[in-house]
Design an enzyme around this catalytic site. Structure first.
Site, short mmCIF file in Angstrom:
data_model
loop_
_atom_site.label_atom_id
_atom_site.label_comp_id
_atom_site.label_asym_id
_atom_site.label_seq_id
_atom_site.Cartn_x
_atom_site.Cartn_y
_atom_site.Cartn_z
N GLY A 194 0.82 -1.20 0.00
CA GLY A 194 0.00 0.00 0.00
C GLY A 194 0.86 1.26 0.00
N ASP A 195 0.21 2.41 0.18
CA ASP A 195 0.96 3.67 0.10
C ASP A 195 2.03 3.76 1.18
OD1 ASP A 195 -1.00 3.82 2.00
OD2 ASP A 195 -1.53 5.90 1.60
N ASP A 233 -8.64 -1.59 -1.04
CA ASP A 233 -9.49 -0.39 -1.04
C ASP A 233 -9.62 0.29 -2.40
OD1 ASP A 233 -9.70 -0.80 1.62
OD2 ASP A 233 -8.33 0.79 2.23
N GLN A 241 -13.52 -9.72 3.66
CA GLN A 241 -13.30 -8.99 2.40
C GLN A 241 -11.89 -9.17 1.85
OE1 GLN A 241 -15.30 -4.87 2.84
NE2 GLN A 241 -15.15 -5.70 4.88
P1 ADP Z 1 0.38 -0.17 3.65
O1 ADP Z 1 1.58 -0.45 2.80
O2 ADP Z 1 -0.70 -1.17 3.39
O3 ADP Z 1 -0.06 1.26 3.50
P2 ADP Z 1 1.54 0.39 6.26
O4 ADP Z 1 1.26 1.83 6.18
O5 ADP Z 1 1.27 -0.32 7.53
O6 ADP Z 1 0.76 -0.46 5.14
O7 ADP Z 1 3.07 0.17 5.89
C1 ADP Z 1 3.66 -1.09 5.86
C2 ADP Z 1 5.09 -1.01 6.32
O8 ADP Z 1 5.82 -0.12 5.47
C3 ADP Z 1 5.29 -0.44 7.71
O9 ADP Z 1 5.11 -1.41 8.69
C4 ADP Z 1 6.72 0.02 7.65
O10 ADP Z 1 7.62 -1.05 7.79
C5 ADP Z 1 6.84 0.54 6.23
N1 ADP Z 1 6.64 1.98 6.23
C6 ADP Z 1 5.46 2.65 6.11
N2 ADP Z 1 5.66 3.98 6.16
C7 ADP Z 1 6.98 4.17 6.32
C8 ADP Z 1 7.84 5.31 6.43
N3 ADP Z 1 7.34 6.55 6.39
N4 ADP Z 1 9.16 5.09 6.56
C9 ADP Z 1 9.66 3.85 6.57
N5 ADP Z 1 8.92 2.75 6.49
C10 ADP Z 1 7.60 2.88 6.35
#
Ligand code: ADP
Length: 745
Positions: free
Chosen positions: A111-112, A159, A294
């Site tokens: 994800g983002d 999503d 889901q």
């Molecule tokens: P998604 O990728 O679904 O948006 P998350 O936001 O939980 O899920 O991010 C997944 C993982 O990506 C986090 O657990 C972390 O290891 C890494 N991550 C997310 N944001 C950052 C960031 N700003 N800096 C470094 N690692 C990040």
């Protein structure tokens, strides 16, 4: 000086963030495309945690390591939220682990959040390596050999909330889970005349709520981007639902996105909606929160296809432009697109900020045209009765009929055509049994409620026919059009319908009364119609094939067996190639290519060679008209004979199950969009007394009309298929997916 272009010699792939169905197909595609390009490919387990931990969490893989995972939900690589990676020290460990393995290209499916984290890692990479050299943890030569980290991203997120792609990996499967659930709830709700409030995922994005409402015929929907426009929304919701009861609706379904809110940004919860319905309407109301259901389950055909093409394209991107700023690989219609990764992340975040700032119009604007159109359509579909015909407007009489083979989604399209036509103040005539019924005057007027429940119903309530109008029929149709004062025709169907419509148009010179607009809407499981990259029904057929082939493959667990599966498609190999991609077939026989003896010899050799080297399962898919001599039975017999004791062979002709079943969510949504657009077009033409006939279709995911007169030019002279079929470009990709390349020992 850094060299301006270098070709990575290896890559690592990982899945991160929330799991999404289709991630496995994406990993498989990345691994196999990388291997095919001669790269050393590493799979990273447990997301960023695996990068930080290194050791067994980063493994060199061969094509066999990603075999047998296409049909599995979630991610076999595992995913984890990783706090270590948020800290620079964690990322330094990760850099050391990758550099020591000689890896400086990374494909991230997440994800983002995951893509943001990966980009920070990429930006820091040169400094991290310099620090590692300084600390004596890696050699200077290692750092010199890997000065940059190449990063490519794909969005895995149910999503569908990300910019840079029409669809994210997992969203279509989630829609399958949601619509299955709502279809099931509909039947129990109707039996008891109950109301149900269903909460679906989507904190900042109403995609799942909106599309599942559209696909399931829900009666009210609440999404984050567009809250109800008054403070008295509870009152107006109740009025709308009450009006529905008054006209005989047996159930009320309200869909609430997790992040739904009111005008002031206060959350609207499913429980609150339930309380309102119980208190104000005295409705027996239940809440169903679909939760993690889901996310789960086998990926849909579309998610397997999407993930496979994205994975393939991600590796191409990495090979051809390794030094570019990181790209996000996405899909628009059937076309791969890439966009700067961080722009997409920034835009995605900005929608969340805009919603938080309660700038809802901007939020809807940013979601784009088809999202807005869907919201508009929902508001028409949920009405209890149509708007009155505006004073002074001519009330057109519009006929709706089917022609060609049955296609799931036909009923969905009729429902929308009827309601859009009525709501715009016109009369809609349902014609039974196609153009024959038109000639016989076999039609009746539809009212608002006559299409209730049709959104999800397979088959074709109006009946369909492949009959092509003869000269006598054309005379009869002309008389009917005059007598019944028909102002336009919407033909929802396949090849026979397009041909019939063309014949009617060609007869206008001799029959002036036939000079009324006809709009054709592509509905055929074969996806063999010009002017549209997709026809309604083909997604349902693909899902049906994929489900059956999954089962067929499982049946062979204990034996060395090869299957020859025959699928429909008439003269078009779309179903064969796409189901081959989605089920991991090693060979697909298409009518576009035919079959030669030399092909068969090569294929037999590949099969026997494979089984001689430990292969346990073979799968080839043959399109029904791939060749008139080398039939499915022939190929089975040939393989059986040549396979000797190495393997046995079974054939499976899937047959008419492919035309049946309730329409998939994707087919319901496309049927709805196309039918809405087709009906509006027909009305515009009718009101302007302009009788240009056309077929409606999707081009790069957008609605497009093509003049009916172009039909002969756009199709092959002696075969029933369009001259241009963009999906044929997927053939090299299918070949790469099927090529066995082991990891070095
Ligand atoms: P998604 O990728 O679904 O948006 P998350 O936001 O939980 O899920 O991010 C997944 C993982 O990506 C986090 O657990 C972390 O290891 C890494 N991550 C997310 N944001 C950052 C960031 N700003 N800096 C470094 N690692 C990040």
């Amino acid at each position: 000086m850094l060299s301006t272009s270098r070709r990575p010699r290896s890559l690592a792939v990982l899945t991160s963030g929330g799991d999404a169905a289709g991630m496995n197909a994406a990993v498989r595609a990345v691994v196999r495309t990388g291997l095919d390009a001669g790269l050393a490919v590493f799979a990273v387990y447990e997301g960023f945690q695996g990068l930080v931990d290194g050791g067994p969490a980063i493994r060199r893989v061969g094509s066999g390591d990603v075999g047998g995972i296409l049909h599995q939900g979630g991610t076999v690589l595992g995913t984890a939220r990783c706090e270590d990676f948020r800290a620079r020290d964690g990322r330094k460990q990760a850099a050391r682990n990758l550099a020591e393995l000689g890896v400086d290209a990374l494909v991230v499916i997440g994800g983002d959040g995951s893509l943001t984290g990966a980009n920070i890692f990429r930006e820091e990479w040169p400094d991290l390596l310099a620090e590692l050299v300084e600390a004596g943890e890696i050699e200077q030569a290692t750092a010199d050999a890997h000065r940059r980290l190449t990063l490519v991203g794909m969005v895995g997120s149910i999503d569908n909330d990300m910019f840079g792609t029409d669809m994210t990996i997992g969203a279509d499967t989630a829609l399958h889970r949601i619509t299955e659930a709502i279809d099931a709830i509909h039947s129990t709700a109707s039996s008891h005349q109950r109301s149900f409030v269903i909460e679906v995922m989507g904190r900042n994005c109403g995609y799942l709520a909106l599309m599942s409402a559209l696909a399931s015929g829900a009666n009210f929907v609440l999404i984050p981007e567009s809250p109800p426009d008054t403070d008295e929304w509870e009152e107006s919701m109740c009025r709308a639902l009450e009006a529905g009861r008054e006209i005989g609706r047996r159930s009320n379904i309200v869909i609430v996105a997790e992040g739904a809110r009111d005008l002031h940004g206060n959350p609207i919860t499913a429980q609150h909606v339930k309380d309102v319905l119980e208190e104000r309407l005295g409705e027996d109301t239940r809440v169903t929160s679909l939760g993690h259901v889901q996310r789960g389950g086998a990926p849909s055909a579309f998610d397997r296809y999407l993930s496979t093409v994205l994975g393939y394209a991600a590796v191409q991107q990495l090979l051809t432009a390794p030094d570019n700023e990181p790209q996000l690989i996405g899909l628009r219609g059937h076309h791969i697109i890439n966009s700067p990764l961080m722009d997409c992340v920034a835009k995605t975040h900005s929608v969340a900020d805009i919603i938080a700032a309660r700038e809802y119009e901007t939020a809807m604007e940013m979601r784009g045209g088809s999202f807005r159109d869907s919201f508009r359509m929902i508001r028409t579909m949920v009405r209890a009765q149509p708007h009155a015909t505006p004073p002074g407007q001519r009330r057109l009489r519009l006929a709706v009929l089917h022609a060609g083979g049955p296609a799931p989604g036909m009923n969905t399209a009729v429902r929308v055509a009827a309601r859009v036509g009525l709501d715009l103040g016109h009369t809609v005539l349902a014609v039974r049994n196609g153009f024959e019924g038109l000639a016989d005057g076999d039609h009746e007027e539809l009212d608002w409620m006559s299409v209730t429940g049709w959104v999800s119903r397979g088959g074709a309530e109006l009946g369909t026919s492949r009959h092509l109008p003869t000269d006598d029929d054309i005379d009869a149709i002309t008389s009917r059009i005059e007598e019944d004062r028909i102002d336009g025709i919407l033909m929802i169907g396949g090849w026979a319908g397009y041909e019939a419509a063309s014949r009617l148009r060609a007869a206008v010179a001799d029959h002036p009364s036939l000079n009324i607009p006809i709009v054709c809407l592509p509905a055929s499981i074969n996806n063999d119609l010009p002017g549209s990259e997709l026809s309604v029904g083909s997604d349902t057929a693909l899902n049906s094939i994929v489900r059956d082939v999954d089962k067929i493959k499982q049946s062979a667990v204990a034996s060395r067996r090869s299957f020859v599966v025959e699928v429909m498609g008439h003269d078009c190999g779309y179903l064969a190639l796409m189901s081959g991609l989605a089920t991991g077939a090693e060979r697909v026989y298409l009518p576009e290519e035919g079959i030669s003896l030399a092909d068969l010899q090569t294929d037999v050799h590949a099969l026997t060679d494979g089984f001689a080297h430990g292969k346990r399962l073979g799968l080839v898919i043959r399109s029904e008209h791939a060749d008139s001599v080398y039939s499915t039975g022939f190929i089975k017999a040939l393989f059986e004979r040549e396979g000797g004791d190495l393997f046995d062979v079974r054939e499976a002709i899937l047959g008419h199950v492919q035309q049946g079943g309730d329409p998939s969510p994707f087919d319901r949504i496309q049927a709805t969009r196309l039918s809405d657009a087709a009906m509006r077009h027909l009305i515009d033409q009718g009101l302007e007394d302009d009788s240009e006939s056309a077929f409606v279709g999707l081009h790069r995911g957008k609605i497009r009309f093509t003049p009916l007169a172009e039909f002969p030019k756009l199709v092959e002279a002696d075969a029933r298929r369009p001259r241009e079929q963009q999906w044929l470009d997927l053939r090299p990709l299918a070949a790469v997916m099927a090529r066995p390349i082991p990891a070095p020992a």
